[in-house]
Scaffold this active site. Sequence first.
Site, PDB file in Angstrom:
ATOM      1  N   GLY A 158      -7.621  -0.309   4.185  1.00  0.00           N
ATOM      2  CA  GLY A 158      -7.603  -1.702   3.742  1.00  0.00           C
ATOM      3  C   GLY A 158      -7.034  -1.846   2.349  1.00  0.00           C
ATOM      4  CB  CYS A 159      -4.582  -4.215   0.881  1.00  0.00           C
ATOM      5  SG  CYS A 159      -3.005  -3.419   1.204  1.00  0.00           S
ATOM      6  CB  VAL A 160      -8.632  -6.568  -0.748  1.00  0.00           C
ATOM      7  CG1 VAL A 160      -9.643  -7.109  -1.749  1.00  0.00           C
ATOM      8  CG2 VAL A 160      -7.259  -7.065  -1.084  1.00  0.00           C
TER       9      VAL A 160
END
Lengths: 104, 207
Positions: A102-104
């Site tokens: 996941g990016c965040v």
Amino acid sequence: MPTNQLNGRTFEVDAEGFFTKRDEWDEALAADLAPLIGIELDEAHLAPLRFMREDSKKTGVTPTLRRMQTVGGFQVKELFDLYPGKPAKKMAWLAGLPKPVGCV
Amino acid sequence: MTTTLPEGFIIPDFGPTTTRREPEAGTAAAPSASTAPVPAGPRKIAFICSKGNLDMAYPALIMGNAALGEGVEVHIFFTFWGLDIVNMKTNHKLQFTLAANTAMHMPDLGRLRPGLEHASMPQALGNLPGMTGYATRMMKRMMAQEDVPDVPEFLDLMQAAGAHMYACKLTFDMMKLLEADMHPGVEGVISAADFIEISEGAQVIFV
């Protein structure tokens, strides 16, 4: 897939060293892995790992730090204190889970 | 209990705190990861946020957050319109506009006719009353679907993860801003020269 061996245990990992089979992990193995990255696995360190195991069992993916806060109730700052440097990756590895994507 | 890596053990790169296997005697000159050139210090990234549109707030927040998670030291300098991102009076209502954005597409239009989702929205649409509010709501909805936090919450996250954030003094004076309005993660109101000093040795990204 390459395999790692530690204290008589063998487990499969990907090219980077992250676990590929979640069943090959247990808390005893985590306790053996932790010193390799300079961590002593006490209850405070174990709590987020247990959440990650539970959560990923439901979602199929390794939770991000934000999810650990919003869903797991862990404070991001505490996680950085417990696992300095790269907390998400260190925890994923110690929990026997794939690298978080996941990016965040 | 062992603290050195067994032979052949593959361990992810956790940065400098990881216990590394000692190089074998006599092989010090052999080319390996340990002899590759390494940066002088820990990696450091500095962002300059100069825009206050909603879509321009996210690049530094997302990349900065990712960098923090990788153990990278992160500094963010908010200047000009970028100060709206850390101003608590404005950062919950940043907006997104169609105007001057030719890459504006509507994924939902694809359901009307396949291919329409790639069409560029007519620029005149951006000037219609209410269109900016509509586009803003749409973008916020799409971000929420990806579980991206809104801007104030994102700043909380960055602060907790150890980001260093600063407000630009010139803009601050020019726009008559108040320190009390700044997000608590903002460490200070600093001059451009201060930022140049702070960002020494950093990779600088201008947004």
